[in-house]
Design a protein around this motif. Structure first.
Motif, PDB file in Angstrom:
ATOM      1  N   PRO A 144     -11.523  -4.482  -6.735  1.00 34.11           N
ATOM      2  CA  PRO A 144     -11.112  -3.109  -6.437  1.00 34.11           C
ATOM      3  C   PRO A 144     -10.758  -2.382  -7.742  1.00 34.11           C
ATOM      4  O   PRO A 144     -10.128  -2.968  -8.621  1.00 34.11           O
ATOM      5  CB  PRO A 144      -9.861  -3.273  -5.564  1.00 34.11           C
ATOM      6  N   ASN A 191     -19.190  -2.422   3.854  1.00 35.14           N
ATOM      7  CA  ASN A 191     -17.807  -2.339   3.391  1.00 35.14           C
ATOM      8  C   ASN A 191     -17.581  -0.889   2.991  1.00 35.14           C
ATOM      9  O   ASN A 191     -18.224  -0.395   2.069  1.00 35.14           O
ATOM     10  CB  ASN A 191     -17.632  -3.274   2.182  1.00 35.14           C
ATOM     11  N   THR A 218     -15.338  -4.611   5.790  1.00 36.57           N
ATOM     12  CA  THR A 218     -14.493  -3.742   4.975  1.00 36.57           C
ATOM     13  C   THR A 218     -13.398  -4.563   4.308  1.00 36.57           C
ATOM     14  O   THR A 218     -12.657  -5.282   4.983  1.00 36.57           O
ATOM     15  CB  THR A 218     -13.886  -2.644   5.867  1.00 36.57           C
ATOM     16  N   ASN A 219     -13.338  -4.502   2.990  1.00 40.11           N
ATOM     17  CA  ASN A 219     -12.276  -5.220   2.277  1.00 40.11           C
ATOM     18  C   ASN A 219     -12.138  -4.730   0.845  1.00 40.11           C
ATOM     19  O   ASN A 219     -13.064  -4.146   0.285  1.00 40.11           O
ATOM     20  CB  ASN A 219     -12.544  -6.736   2.279  1.00 40.11           C
ATOM     21  N   LEU A 220     -10.945  -4.936   0.307  1.00 41.33           N
ATOM     22  CA  LEU A 220     -10.674  -4.716  -1.122  1.00 41.33           C
ATOM     23  C   LEU A 220     -10.243  -6.052  -1.723  1.00 41.33           C
ATOM     24  O   LEU A 220      -9.280  -6.137  -2.479  1.00 41.33           O
ATOM     25  CB  LEU A 220      -9.574  -3.671  -1.319  1.00 41.33           C
ATOM     26  N   ASP A 226      -6.504  -7.044  -1.962  1.00 46.20           N
ATOM     27  CA  ASP A 226      -5.684  -5.867  -1.640  1.00 46.20           C
ATOM     28  C   ASP A 226      -5.903  -5.369  -0.210  1.00 46.20           C
ATOM     29  O   ASP A 226      -5.376  -4.333   0.170  1.00 46.20           O
ATOM     30  CB  ASP A 226      -6.017  -4.712  -2.600  1.00 46.20           C
ATOM     31  N   THR A 227      -6.692  -6.099   0.595  1.00 48.05           N
ATOM     32  CA  THR A 227      -7.043  -5.612   1.928  1.00 48.05           C
ATOM     33  C   THR A 227      -5.842  -5.616   2.870  1.00 48.05           C
ATOM     34  O   THR A 227      -5.095  -6.596   2.925  1.00 48.05           O
ATOM     35  CB  THR A 227      -8.130  -6.516   2.552  1.00 48.05           C
ATOM     36  N   GLU A 280      -4.740  -4.566   7.116  1.00 43.56           N
ATOM     37  CA  GLU A 280      -5.388  -4.495   8.426  1.00 43.56           C
ATOM     38  C   GLU A 280      -5.920  -3.089   8.717  1.00 43.56           C
ATOM     39  O   GLU A 280      -6.996  -2.921   9.289  1.00 43.56           O
ATOM     40  CB  GLU A 280      -4.396  -4.940   9.508  1.00 43.56           C
ATOM     41  N   ASP A 294      -7.240  -1.073   6.760  1.00 45.53           N
ATOM     42  CA  ASP A 294      -8.539  -0.850   6.108  1.00 45.53           C
ATOM     43  C   ASP A 294      -9.672  -1.246   7.046  1.00 45.53           C
ATOM     44  O   ASP A 294     -10.656  -0.527   7.206  1.00 45.53           O
ATOM     45  CB  ASP A 294      -8.649  -1.689   4.817  1.00 45.53           C
ATOM     46  N   LEU A 295      -9.534  -2.415   7.656  1.00 41.04           N
ATOM     47  CA  LEU A 295     -10.574  -2.902   8.572  1.00 41.04           C
ATOM     48  C   LEU A 295     -10.684  -2.012   9.801  1.00 41.04           C
ATOM     49  O   LEU A 295     -11.774  -1.774  10.316  1.00 41.04           O
ATOM     50  CB  LEU A 295     -10.242  -4.332   9.000  1.00 41.04           C
ATOM     51  N   ARG A 309      -6.169 -13.805   5.407  1.00 39.31           N
ATOM     52  CA  ARG A 309      -5.637 -12.686   6.192  1.00 39.31           C
ATOM     53  C   ARG A 309      -5.767 -12.952   7.693  1.00 39.31           C
ATOM     54  O   ARG A 309      -6.012 -12.060   8.490  1.00 39.31           O
ATOM     55  CB  ARG A 309      -6.383 -11.406   5.815  1.00 39.31           C
TER      56      ARG A 309
END
Lengths: 356, 217
Positions: free
Chosen positions: A178, B122, B156-158, B161-162, B164, B166-167, B194
């Motif tokens: 990121p 993503n 979807t993810n970072l 840093d993801t 919930e 975000d998803l 996660r």
């Protein structure tokens, strides 16, 4: 723009656009290909120039020309390609022109391999081409740090009128992370480029871009002028990070991807009761010898870890001034050291668990 | 799950990790790595582990040359298309250029109803950040593969840093895409670290273990 997930090569390319890069010239080579690929699409969208040249030599000479005309300009390549560019780089340094060069290092010598390496350290930190010159060289360990440093590097190149090298390895080029592109980076005080060969619209005295000085006394003055720049870099523009230094018994000296892996190793060592710090050079030229003066008295050993056979060791020896024993652990050929290997190398020196 | 699953998406959209995880979970016969785009982080780097799990890895004609970026693809990639007893996952290379590699095998396929072409998305990738850009990406993959995308994967993810939310946001965007194209969200990917995310996500949940990029991070 909030955080996005980028591949390293794409992120470095976009960072250059954010920095106002006006022209990119390059030639493909693994593992940096996504960088020119990205710019081949996006430079035009931003009204900027992109040229895929016929060779690395052509690309760096296009950089020389565009920099001489006053443009913000960049090229990128990987180790064998950077080796080809050396003639152009020394001309650019000799003519005192700003440019940004990204080296996404792979294993060598020769064609070597395509996996990550830090084997160009000597070439990068000793100039690389002929003559008395150096490149201000930055070695980020993460995509965020790479983006921040590239955004700033165009200012640094303009400020010193000298090429800036961004030294990363293939891992940084290929990994996903990121990144936030809106982070503030330092702005340098820049003078207008009154020296540029810009077509001379005002009809002032001619500007000539050149690195040829046939009179030895004149060339000597030019060499001394360049030296003053490098002295200024050494004195006031070293960059480094000291990590986990409190009461450290041993310090790992590592830059770029290896510093990143060393962070994981330090976490593992902390669990074992070993107090281990990291001295991370961010500039590899100028070498951050000031960081060694700041090491706490508790430090008893230095361990240099590199993806080379020990190219940084000489710089560490100079900076250490004979004070501490220096050990070395390296992986080469495109092999990336695992955190566990670094842990074992540290334990071998400090004598097993709970010695810290 | 259909007999053949083909996974496409931009580089970094998780194709290889998802391919390997699905192959292990469903004991798929063949994993075909058609990635000639990336030099690192390819499913072929896991040849030993895959063979141990009785998953036959198809990669370059020059085997075990993980350090090579020569764009060779083994003709063995056609086998699942001609042998109806073999289950397979095709892991395409990043970008629409990576998808083009598939075309050479398609005329051997008798029943396209046995094939799913899934697009992994993503929303934190700039190329697929909203409905419009995702539709454009899918259209590009369809043009290159000459196939219809039949389903979506919400990845979807970072990375670390993801969160919930975000998803969930990724799902909202993909549900719109799903409605417009009339295709389902087949899977939602949640990384092992996660597992505490307990929102009822669309499609089947893949509790993803990192295999391909694990040792570097």
């Amino acid at each position: 723009m909030a955080k996005v997930l980028m591949k390293g090569n794409e992120a470095m390319a976009l960072a250059a656009i954010y920095a106002g890069c006006e022209a990119f010239y390059g030639y493909p080579i693994t593992p940096q290909n996504e960088l020119p690929e990205y710019l081949s699409k996006h430079m035009a969208l931003h009204g900027k120039a992109f040229v895929q040249s016929e060779s690395e030599v052509a690309a760096i000479n296009m950089v020389y020309g565009a920099a001489g005309a006053g443009a913000r300009v960049m090229t990128s390549s990987s180790s064998p390609g950077i080796a080809l560019k050396q003639e152009g780089i020394t001309y650019i340094a000799g003519a005192e022109l700003p440019a940004v060069i990204i080296n996404v290092m792979r294993g060598g010598p020769g064609l070597g391999g395509i996996q990550p390496s830090q084997g160009d350290y000597k070439q990068i930190t000793r100039g690389g081409g002929n003559g008395d010159y150096y490149l201000y060289s930055l070695a980020p360990e993460s995509l965020q740090e790479a983006v921040d440093l590239i955004k700033e590097s165009f200012d640094i190149a303009d400020y010193f009128r000298n090429p800036v090298m961004i030294a990363v390895d293939g891992l940084i080029g290929q990994m996903m992370e990121p990144v936030d592109f809106d982070r503030e980076v330092p702005k340098w005080d820049l003078l207008p480029k009154t020296w540029a060969a810009d077509g001379n619209p005002q009809g002032r005295e001619k500007n000539i871009i050149n690195s040829l000085y046939l009179d030895p006394l004149v060339l000597e003055q030019h060499n001394l002028k360049l030296k003053a720049k490098y002295d200024e870099m050494r004195k006031n523009h070293q960059r480094y990070e000291l990590i986990n230094m409190k009461d450290a018994d041993i310090v790992i000296v590592a830059y770029g991807s290896v510093a990143r892996i060393a962070r994981t190793a330090v976490e593992m060592l902390t669990e074992k009761g070993v107090k281990c710090g990291i001295l991370k050079p961010i500039t590899i030229f100028p070498y951050p010898d000031q960081a060694f003066a700041e090491l706490p008295d508790s430090v008893r050993n230095l361990l240099v870890v590199e993806m080379s056979t020990g190219q940084m060791l000489d710089d560490v020896k100079i900076a250490n001034e004979g004070k501490l024993p220096i050990h070395f652990y390296g992986r080469v050929g495109g092999v990336v050291p695992e955190a566990e290997e670094i842990v074992q190398a540290v334990l071998k020196i400090v004598g097993g668990e709970n010695n810290g | 799950m259909k007999r053949i699953t083909i996974i496409c998406g931009h580089y970094g959209s998780g194709k290889s990790e998802i391919s390997v995880n699905l192959a292990l979970k469903y004991k798929i016969n063949y994993l075909i790595d058609l990635d000639i785009i990336n030099p690192y982080f390819r499913s072929r780097s896991l040849s030993v582990m895959l063979e141990e799990n009785n998953i036959h890895l198809v990669e370059s004609t020059i085997k075990n040359m993980t350090g090579s970026d020569l764009p060779y693809v083994s003709g063995e990639g056609v086998v699942p298309f001609v042998n109806p007893n073999i289950t397979a996952i095709y892991d395409l290379g990043g970008t629409e250029n990576g998808a083009r590699v598939l075309v050479q095998f398609l005329d051997r396929m008798k029943d396209m109803n046995e094939v799913d072409l899934l697009c992994s998305v993503n929303i934190f990738r700039p190329e697929t950040h909203d409905v419009k850009s995702i539709l454009k990406t899918i259209a590009m993959y369809e043009a290159e593969t000459q196939l219809r995308v039949t389903g979506l994967i919400n990845n979807t993810n970072l990375i670390n840093d993801t969160v919930e939310e975000d998803l969930i946001r990724g799902e909202e965007i993909l549900l719109e895409v799903s409605k417009i194209l009339n295709i389902p969200i087949k899977y939602t990917v949640i990384e092992e670290s996660r597992m505490n995310f307990n929102h009822e996500f669309q499609g089947e949940r893949i509790d993803l273990i990192r295999h391909v990029a694990k040792k570097f991070l």
